[in-house]
Design a protein around this motif. Structure first.
Motif, short mmCIF file in Angstrom:
data_model
loop_
_atom_site.label_atom_id
_atom_site.label_comp_id
_atom_site.label_asym_id
_atom_site.label_seq_id
_atom_site.Cartn_x
_atom_site.Cartn_y
_atom_site.Cartn_z
N PHE A 1 6.57 10.84 -0.80
CA PHE A 1 6.37 9.41 -0.50
C PHE A 1 7.69 8.84 -0.01
CE2 PHE A 1 7.74 9.01 -4.99
CZ PHE A 1 8.73 8.03 -4.88
N TYR B 1 0.46 -1.39 2.18
CA TYR B 1 1.26 -2.61 2.21
C TYR B 1 0.76 -3.53 1.10
CZ TYR B 1 3.06 -7.21 3.26
OH TYR B 1 3.67 -8.43 3.13
N GLU C 1 4.66 1.40 1.79
CA GLU C 1 4.78 2.77 1.30
C GLU C 1 3.96 3.72 2.16
OE1 GLU C 1 3.88 5.27 -2.83
OE2 GLU C 1 4.34 3.12 -2.90
N LEU C 2 4.50 4.88 2.39
CA LEU C 2 3.80 5.97 3.06
C LEU C 2 3.76 7.12 2.07
CD1 LEU C 2 2.53 6.77 5.80
CD2 LEU C 2 4.73 7.82 6.37
N ARG C 3 2.54 7.52 1.67
CA ARG C 3 2.39 8.51 0.60
C ARG C 3 1.56 9.70 1.07
NH1 ARG C 3 2.83 9.01 -4.84
NH2 ARG C 3 3.83 6.95 -4.97
N ARG D 1 9.12 4.78 0.19
CA ARG D 1 8.74 3.43 -0.21
C ARG D 1 9.89 2.46 0.03
NH1 ARG D 1 8.65 4.28 -5.56
NH2 ARG D 1 6.50 5.04 -5.54
N HIS E 1 -4.67 -0.61 2.04
CA HIS E 1 -4.48 0.84 2.00
C HIS E 1 -5.19 1.45 3.21
CE1 HIS E 1 -3.25 1.36 -2.40
NE2 HIS E 1 -3.41 0.05 -2.24
N LYS F 1 -5.81 5.27 5.10
CA LYS F 1 -5.63 6.72 5.09
C LYS F 1 -5.50 7.20 6.53
CE LYS F 1 -7.81 7.70 0.68
NZ LYS F 1 -8.91 8.37 -0.04
N ILE F 2 -4.27 7.49 6.90
CA ILE F 2 -4.00 8.01 8.24
C ILE F 2 -4.67 9.37 8.40
CG2 ILE F 2 -2.17 8.69 9.82
CD1 ILE F 2 -0.36 6.71 8.25
N LEU G 1 -2.45 11.67 3.94
CA LEU G 1 -1.43 10.67 4.24
C LEU G 1 -2.02 9.27 4.16
CD1 LEU G 1 1.54 10.47 5.10
CD2 LEU G 1 0.77 10.43 7.47
N GLU G 2 -1.42 8.44 3.31
CA GLU G 2 -1.92 7.09 3.07
C GLU G 2 -0.79 6.08 3.24
OE1 GLU G 2 -4.09 4.50 -0.53
OE2 GLU G 2 -3.93 6.69 -0.63
N ALA G 3 -1.08 5.00 3.97
CA ALA G 3 -0.12 3.91 4.15
C ALA G 3 -0.56 2.72 3.30
CB ALA G 3 -0.02 3.51 5.61
#
Length: 919
Positions: A404, A367, A397-399, A406, A356, A358-359, A363-365
């Motif tokens: 989101f 895999y 996933e980009l949330r 996915r 995980h 956090k961009i 915004l969290e990516a």
């Protein structure tokens, strides 16, 4: 490159400069002790943290006050505090029942209080899982209101709601972190064989009934959504080991050991990057399917039993091969017991890793990769051994805080699975001798065996007493491979390794690819809450010609769907109206639109009335569409138009019933001396051209009303009534295709086609299609939870289900397979003392008849039964350790949940859980 690096340093420095650090502590309002593991997050953002062992937290954010912090912990009331500066925050959480504070997502795809859900919904949180007496969270589902569970084996269970249950349920959707957990080749989820371990489950939500308006075609009968723990919020090392025994007092096997080991480790760095690792391994001895009841449909009930020469025992395989011999009667071959054919040494391995990042704070990516492998036995048209079955999933996933996107893939590897019934029949064809004592080829084995039996019974074998069924069987069985012998095991291995018609092996390396997205426009629109989204899926099948015609031409199916949901609260937020709609299109069918409308009226905070109208549909599975399997006398043919091109099965065929009537009339005329051509002309009018449509989606409509509320601050009530109608159920229909055209140009029956039947110039097909018949069902569910003093809690729920076939043909409707009444009663206290807790659960359900393809859709009675699960646990807080002593089916009653499946007894275990060490 140097400029990019410099820019990155400046950006990082900027973030560090503008980020503020908010600190505080969280304590228990009653004991004043610090609360470790309490969750802290900023409302509307993907940023949060948890308290350490001393109850302190530190949260870095670039968000400027004012903003709202949300404080939650299992067993305590949820609290929201507005932060106006960066002063130290001190929070005291009051003990409270989480049932009143629970937030659910699946009902509307957005967060909402469970009391105000527009549809019926149930939830099991992490605390409930910890306190459950069941051996796993999945087993604990049996005590959830409205849910039915069917056990095919120790590692294989199926769940369903609101009727039309089966052991391979393609009408019920199971999601784990938004990922469909189905096997692409099977077309349904294999219970929790490839799911999550208890250590990583944060919560489970159940929607009984159609959920297609938001979740698409698989959610025809309902939805189970499992959410796992985010590594930012749940850090540290957790280890759980369970050891126990099953098969207690089982004469077939004696007591057997059971082990289940799980490990989870999660770590976060600077509230930016986090990872988690999960590993679990379960091993045990499966339940034995050893019901040897004679079910032969061609033997009168009074004559069935162990001494019936035509005996067809339920869990003996190979004895389905039978003949009616003139002058002797019905005789079946000697079969093999399932225990000698199946693999009862079952296991489940699950490995999981997630990253995980956090961009930004919003915004969290993510895999994630899952690798699962296991062995299970399940009851379908046969008893199948899913042997070393693998499932590999990748998720990206980009949330954001309001959206989101996915994407994920699922790949299965079934290279060692097999059909136990076919295996028994095939082994039975490897050793048969002719009357001269020579072993014949497998294609002649069955006929030769019956010849030997006939010769012995009629006294034509000098060394065998005539008119003696036992002696005739012994003579026909000379040379039979004894179960467990080297010859038997050699043939068993050979046919398991052989896929397709020549063997018992089940080969599939099929895959699915899925992308879905969702965006919440509510903040932008203000006047109405609007949620939109969509999905796209591709099934990519690979069976090497054993199930589909895919050796040269690949079989793939594409489908997509889009949805929108609008909601608005009016009357001072006392009435919430919601309207949803979804459009789905599978490349092989017309599009389906599924609307849903709901209203929730809340005259006060603790009283909520709801009503909803919802629709649902189910696309036929890929096998329903594209199976093309020639099993000798008949070709099984999926109902997608592209699957039958050039075969003329749907376009140019007779109904099987009319062919039987024609043949009977023709034979009768011949016996009367009527000339052949005249007999054909006299009877060809009995032939009926089939009118079998290609398959299309099943459909349902449902209306529901309900109430959920809190009475006197002590009694939580949840009651609902629903009524549903169904149509277009998938069925199979047998047709006979002649070589010539069925009809003449004037619409009359073609005599040449009629003569094709008599000359054997035909091909039989089993076609997939839909029935136009309509049926209905209705039901009532009541759930009560009473909060007693000193942390005691009593729970009760009961569900009544009723099926009305209306004017439908019973042969055109799948079996309801649901008891009219089922009831659960629980008593628990998670805190008798600071360290001691317990729970007891009682489940009862009424007797009903089970219909399934394993017994050729003939009824098999499932007796009424009751089960007691119980556990007592002891906590050692200084070691973050819990010891649990528990039992599934405490009284060790051997009960059957689906006809043909094994009887399930007690499972007794001790578990030791070390939770979130080294956090």
């Amino acid at each position: 490159m140097k400029k990019i690096f410099t820019l990155s340093i400046i950006l990082f420095h900027s973030l560090a400069v503008f980020a503020q650090n908010f600190t505080g502590s969280i304590t228990d309002a009653e004991t004043k002790k610090p609360l470790a593991g309490a969750s802290v997050r900023i409302k509307g953002k993907n940023i949060g943290t948890v308290t350490n062992a001393e109850g302190f937290f530190s949260l870095k954010t670039s968000a400027k006050p004012p903003f709202t912090l949300i404080f939650t912990m299992i067993g305590f009331e949820r609290q929201m505090v507005e932060v106006t500066d960066n002063s130290t925050i001190a929070i005291s959480l009051k003990s409270g029942d989480e049932l009143l504070q629970q937030v659910v997502i699946s009902a509307s795809r957005i967060e909402e209080n469970i009391l105000k859900s527009p549809v019926s919904i149930e939830k099991i949180d992490a605390k409930s899982i910890q306190q459950s007496p069941s051996v796993s969270f999945y087993d604990a589902l049996v005590n959830v209101k409205s849910l039915d569970m069917v056990t095919s084996g120790l590692t294989y269970k199926q769940i369903n709601t609101r009727g039309f249950n089966s052991t391979g349920n393609s009408r019920f959707l199971q999601l784990i972190d938004g990922v469909d957990n189905q096997s692409p080749g099977l077309g349904f989820a294999v219970g929790n064989l490839f799911g999550s371990s208890d250590l990583d489950v944060e919560g489970v939500e159940l929607i009984p009934g159609a959920a297609s308006a938001l979740y698409g075609p698989v959610a025809f009968n309902g939805l189970l959504m499992t959410t796992t723990k985010n590594p930012f919020n749940y850090q540290g090392l957790s280890v759980q080991t369970k050891v126990g025994i099953n098969h207690v007092s089982d004469n077939a096997s004696g007591a057997k050991p059971f082990t289940d080991f799980s490990l989870r480790y999660a770590k976060a760095f600077n509230n930016r990057f986090a990872f988690k690792l999960n590993a679990s391994y379960l091993k045990g001895t499966d339940w034995y399917a050893n019901n040897y009841t004679d079910i032969d449909p061609n033997t009168p009930v009074a004559q069935r039993g162990a001494n019936n020469p035509g005996r067809n025992a339920l869990n003996i395989y190979g004895d389905e091969v039978a003949q009616t011999i003139q002058g002797i009667g019905r005789v079946s071959r000697t079969g093999y017991e399932e225990k000698d054919l199946a693999n009862y040494g079952v296991y489940s391995t699950k490995l999981n890793a997630a990253l995980h990042y956090k961009i930004s704070e919003s915004l969290e990516a993510i895999y994630q990769v899952n690798y699962s492998q296991g062995t299970a036995n399940y009851t379908g048209s046969s008893r199948f051994a899913l042997n070393d079955f693998k499932l590999i999933q990748n998720r990206l996933e980009l949330r954001g805080s309001n959206f989101f996107i996915r994407g994920y893939s699922t790949a299965e590897q079934s290279n060692h699975s097999y059909n136990t019934r076919s295996l028994g029949q095939l082994i039975n064809r490897t050793w048969v001798r002719d009357l001269n004592g020579n072993v014949v080829t497998p294609d002649k084995a069955d006929a030769t065996w019956f010849e030997r039996y006939t010769a012995a019974y009629t006294g034509k074998v000098g060394s065998v007493t005539g008119q003696d069924h036992s002696a005739a069987r012994a003579f026909a069985d000379q040379g039979r491979f004894i179960a467990g012998s080297s010859d038997f095991e050699q043939q068993k291995s050979k046919y398991i390794a052989t896929a397709g018609l020549g063997g018992a092996g089940v080969l599939s390396n099929s895959k699915l690819y899925h992308v879905d997205a969702q965006y919440d426009l509510s903040q932008a629109l203000k006047v109405v809450n609007l949620l939109v989204g969509g999905s796209y899926r591709v099934y990519d099948m690979e069976t090497n010609g054993t199930l589909f015609d895919d050796k040269i031409n690949k079989v793939s199916v594409k489908e997509f769907g889009v949805f929108a949901q609008a909601s608005k609260a009016i009357l001072e937020d006392k009435l919430k109206l919601t309207l949803s709609g979804r459009y789905d299109k599978n490349e092989n069918f017309n599009g389906s639109f599924t609307p849903r409308a709901s209203a929730v009226f809340s005259p006060s905070e603790n009283h909520n009335f709801r009503a909803s109208y919802q629709t649902g549909f189910r696309n036929p599975t890929v096998p329903d569409q594209f199976i093309k399997l020639n099993v000798g006398p008949i070709i099984i043919l999926g109902g997608a138009p592209a699957n039958s091109v050039g075969l003329n099965a749907y376009e140019n065929s007779f109904t099987a019933a009319s062919v039987g009537a024609f043949a009977s009339g023709f034979s009768s005329d011949l016996q009367k001396g009527v000339p052949f051509p005249t007999a054909v002309e006299n009877n060809k009018s009995k032939l009926v051209k089939s009118n079998v449509p290609y398959i299309k989606p099943e459909q349902t409509q449902s209306f529901e009303i309900g109430y959920k509320g809190l009475l006197a601050q002590k009694l939580l009530v949840d009651v609902n009534y629903y009524r549903s109608t169904f149509k277009n159920f998938l069925i199979n229909q047998v047709v006979i295709r002649p070589t010539n055209n069925v009809l003449n140009s004037d619409g009359t029956i073609n005599s040449a086609a009629a003569q094709d039947i008599l000359g054997g110039k035909t091909q039989a097909f089993q076609l997939y299609t839909n029935a136009a018949d309509k049926v209905s069902s209705q039901g009532v569910s009541l759930g009560l939870t009473y909060f007693l003093p000193e942390n005691f809690r009593v729970g009760f729920n009961s569900t009544w289900s009723d099926f009305n076939i209306l004017d439908a043909n019973p042969n055109n409707i799948p079996a309801f397979n649901t008891p009219r009444w089922k009831t659960n009663l629980t008593l628990s206290n998670s805190k008798i003392t600071e360290r001691l807790g317990f729970s007891v659960a009682w489940h009862w359900q009424e007797s009903f008849d089970w219909y399934g393809t394993f017994n050729e859709n003939r009824p098999g009675n499932i007796p009424a039964y009751s089960l007691i699960d119980a556990q007592v646990n002891y906590r050692v807080p200084s070691l973050k350790t819990t010891v649990k002593l528990g039992a599934n089916n405490l009284t060790n009653q051997y009960i059957v949940q689906a006809y043909g499946s094994p009887a399930v007894g007690g499972l007794y275990y001790v578990s030791l859980t070390f939770d979130e060490l080294f956090r």
